[in-house]
Design a protein around this motif. Structure first.
Motif, mmCIF file in Angstrom:
data_model
loop_
_atom_site.group_PDB
_atom_site.id
_atom_site.type_symbol
_atom_site.label_atom_id
_atom_site.label_comp_id
_atom_site.label_asym_id
_atom_site.label_seq_id
_atom_site.Cartn_x
_atom_site.Cartn_y
_atom_site.Cartn_z
ATOM 1 N N HIS A 215 0.829 -1.215 0.149
ATOM 2 C CA HIS A 215 -0.013 0.072 0.062
ATOM 3 C C HIS A 215 0.761 1.353 0.204
ATOM 4 O O HIS A 215 0.566 2.134 -0.943
ATOM 5 C CB HIS A 215 -1.127 0.118 1.427
ATOM 6 N N PHE A 216 1.767 1.323 0.851
ATOM 7 C CA PHE A 216 2.634 2.655 1.125
ATOM 8 C C PHE A 216 3.861 2.448 -0.003
ATOM 9 O O PHE A 216 4.173 3.793 -0.056
ATOM 10 C CB PHE A 216 3.238 2.705 2.228
ATOM 11 N N ASN A 217 3.987 1.651 -0.446
ATOM 12 C CA ASN A 217 5.417 1.708 -1.543
ATOM 13 C C ASN A 217 4.814 1.356 -2.992
ATOM 14 O O ASN A 217 5.513 1.596 -3.895
ATOM 15 C CB ASN A 217 6.256 0.405 -1.203
ATOM 16 N N ASN A 218 3.665 0.839 -3.233
ATOM 17 C CA ASN A 218 3.058 0.643 -4.401
ATOM 18 C C ASN A 218 1.928 1.434 -5.075
ATOM 19 O O ASN A 218 1.752 2.304 -5.887
ATOM 20 C CB ASN A 218 3.098 -0.736 -4.697
ATOM 21 N N ALA A 219 0.824 1.229 -4.106
ATOM 22 C CA ALA A 219 -0.337 1.716 -4.749
ATOM 23 C C ALA A 219 -0.445 3.202 -4.302
ATOM 24 O O ALA A 219 -0.894 3.916 -5.371
ATOM 25 C CB ALA A 219 -1.429 0.950 -3.754
#
Length: 567
Positions: A201-205
């Motif tokens: 969530h925090f590194n891709n999305a």
């Protein structure tokens, strides 16, 4: 650089909404600007059209360089208004229309990106809830296992406890321990899954969503810059044509000629009358008995005595003289009498009458359409004679005879016009001789010319108007014709053409007396607007009727009726 940090999702939501609102406010500004341009151009065109119509309908003003230059200025102003309309159209299509389309697209794109961000956050929240539930379950199972262990240890050390109670407590302890181990494994799995989803969530999305929002906002900024440039280019493209319009106005201003306008005024109001001469001395003392000798020196001035020798005592001044003391005043300084006939222009001053008659001679003796109609009838008659099955040649004879009569009538009118012109030129050339002869024959006033231009043989009435050939009202009787308009006359001939006009709009002509016309159709003007908003016109086919003055663009002929003001 990428947008961040990751906890500012709500602030980024507000920022992108502000950007769209700013774009729409700018689009509204452009819309108001193009509305101003359109209204400005519309008002310019309306005012220019009204002013041009006021010039074209006034034949007297159409000849002056100041009015013609103003007409040119109005034409240039009309072209300038057209350029303002071009600016408004360019802004409407390339700026306002583009902004509104892009606003709809960017709204949909922003909504999609925000929905993706909310879905990613909801998925992470769901993983966290699952992990938290497994954690709480593991915590509860551990507490229950601790309680069962305490119970088992207490019963195992109690000597009063039965074996069955100890075994039951032991079994319960093992069960709770086993459930605590399973809850521990489930919690570990959920924790591992949550950590993995949180990393995604925090590194891709979230970075991907923020990057899309950033690209969208960057494109919005670029689009605003492009529309600013288009906004300025719309003005820059019309600058060359606007400059030509302004140069045309300057050229029209330079074309104003004071001397030419003054010459037109002099030529228009020149009447042809000569300045009044001196009044003769009237000696009323000749019938008195004189006590002195015949050689007594008279007190009469020398100049008056010389004029006395030219006329008898008590004789009247020259009746043709503009300042003659007759009972009925001349129309030059009194009330203008009704013209006996409009065709010979005898009611006009000599110089003006000569001009009008000369203008009549400049018109072709026989109109082209009359000759063409006659030739067409003759050709049709020849065809009928060669091919009787196509028609009866004798049926065309009435039309041919009528056309020949019309041509003869036109020739007769031209001949009368020439006769009147020669009469006017002859009178002007002998005006001085007749005046000298009248002054030298005060004792024999036979053949004396009246103030109206006719002659009389009556010599006994000193203070009565001489009898006219046109039989005017006798002295002392009212003349109702003096209260009528000068231009009223009965004439079955077609009205003369005063100019031409071009239809700006189509007109259906449903009312009686109106004329149907199509847009850009050219008509002949035969009667000017009398102030009621209608102009009488004639089609090339001969059909006549009234059309709205505001629907046509009128061009009056320089030598048309009313082009010269008479006094």
């Amino acid at each position: 650089t990428c947008w961040g940090p990751f906890d500012q999702f709500d602030n980024l939501d507000k920022h992108t909404q502000w950007g769209i609102d700013f774009l729409e406010r700018y689009a509204k500004f452009v819309k108001e600007r193009l509305d101003i341009e359109q209204n400005y151009a519309k008002q310019l065109r309306k005012e220019a059209c009204l002013r041009r119509a006021s010039i074209t309908t006034c034949s007297h003003a159409c000849r002056f360089t100041s009015c013609l230059s103003f007409y040119s200025v109005l034409n240039e102003l009309n072209d300038y208004a057209g350029q303002r309309e071009v600016v408004a159209e360019e802004m409407a299509h390339k700026v306002y229309g583009e902004l509104m389309r892009y606003s709809q697209d960017i709204k949909a794109e922003r909504k999609h990106h925000l929905q993706e961000g909310r879905k990613a956050q909801q998925h992470l929240d769901q993983c966290w809830k699952q992990m938290d539930n497994s954690k709480r379950k593991f915590e509860r199972e551990c507490k229950e296992a601790e309680k069962s262990q305490i119970t088992y240890d207490r019963l195992d050390n109690d000597i009063n406890a039965t074996k069955s109670e100890v075994e039951k407590a032991k079994a319960q302890f093992y069960l709770r321990t086993h459930m605590a181990d399973e809850s521990k494994n489930e919690y570990a799995a959920q924790l591992q899954n949550f950590n993995a989803e949180q990393w995604k969530h925090f590194n891709n999305a979230v970075p991907h969503i923020f990057k899309n929002l950033q690209d969208m906002d960057d494109r919005r900024t670029v689009k605003l810059g492009e529309t600013y440039r288009s906004f300025a280019e719309a003005e820059r493209r019309v600058i060359p044509i606007v400059s030509k319009c302004l140069e045309g106005m300057v050229s029209a201003a330079k074309a104003v000629d004071m001397r030419r306008d003054s010459a037109i005024v002099v030529e228009s109001f020149k009447s042809g009358f000569e300045p009044p001469g001196d009044f003769p001395f009237e000696d009323f003392s000749q019938n008195l008995s004189r006590s002195g000798s015949d050689g007594t020196i008279s007190n009469t001035p020398k100049g008056d005595r010389e004029r006395d020798r030219d006329g008898a005592p008590g004789s009247r001044p020259d009746p043709k003289h503009p300042m003659s003391r007759t009972k009925n005043k001349l129309w030059l300084f009194g009330k203008k009498p009704k013209a006996p006939s409009l065709e010979d222009f005898s009611h006009l001053p000599p110089e003006q009458r000569r001009k009008r008659l000369q203008f009549g001679l400049t018109i072709p003796s026989i109109p082209v359409h009359v000759c063409s109609f006659r030739d067409a009838l003759n050709k049709m008659k020849d065809v009928y004679e060669k091919n009787p099955q196509m028609g009866d040649p004798s049926s065309l004879q009435p039309k041919i005879s009528e056309t020949i009569c019309n041509m003869e009538k036109l020739r007769s009118e031209i001949h009368k016009n020439e006769t009147w012109l020669s009469e006017v030129e002859g009178k002007q050339s002998t005006r001085g001789d007749r005046r000298h002869s009248a002054d030298n024959h005060h004792h024999t006033p036979q053949g004396r010319e009246s103030p109206e231009g006719s002659y009389t043989d009556d010599t006994s009435q000193e203070h009565h108007t001489p009898q006219l050939r046109t039989s005017p009202p006798k002295p002392g009787q009212p003349n109702p014709e003096l209260h009528e308009f000068d231009d009223e006359f009965d004439d079955d001939d077609p009205l003369p053409v005063l100019g031409h006009c071009k239809a700006l709009y189509s007109f259906d002509g449903q009312n009686e007396g109106t004329l149907v016309m199509a847009e850009d159709e050219v008509l002949y003007i035969i009667e000017e607007d009398k102030g009621d908003g209608w102009t009488r016109a004639r089609k090339q086919g001969g059909e006549e009727g009234y059309v709205p003055t505001s629907y046509v663009e009128i061009t009056m002929e320089r030598n048309s009726k009313g082009a010269v003001t008479y006094i």
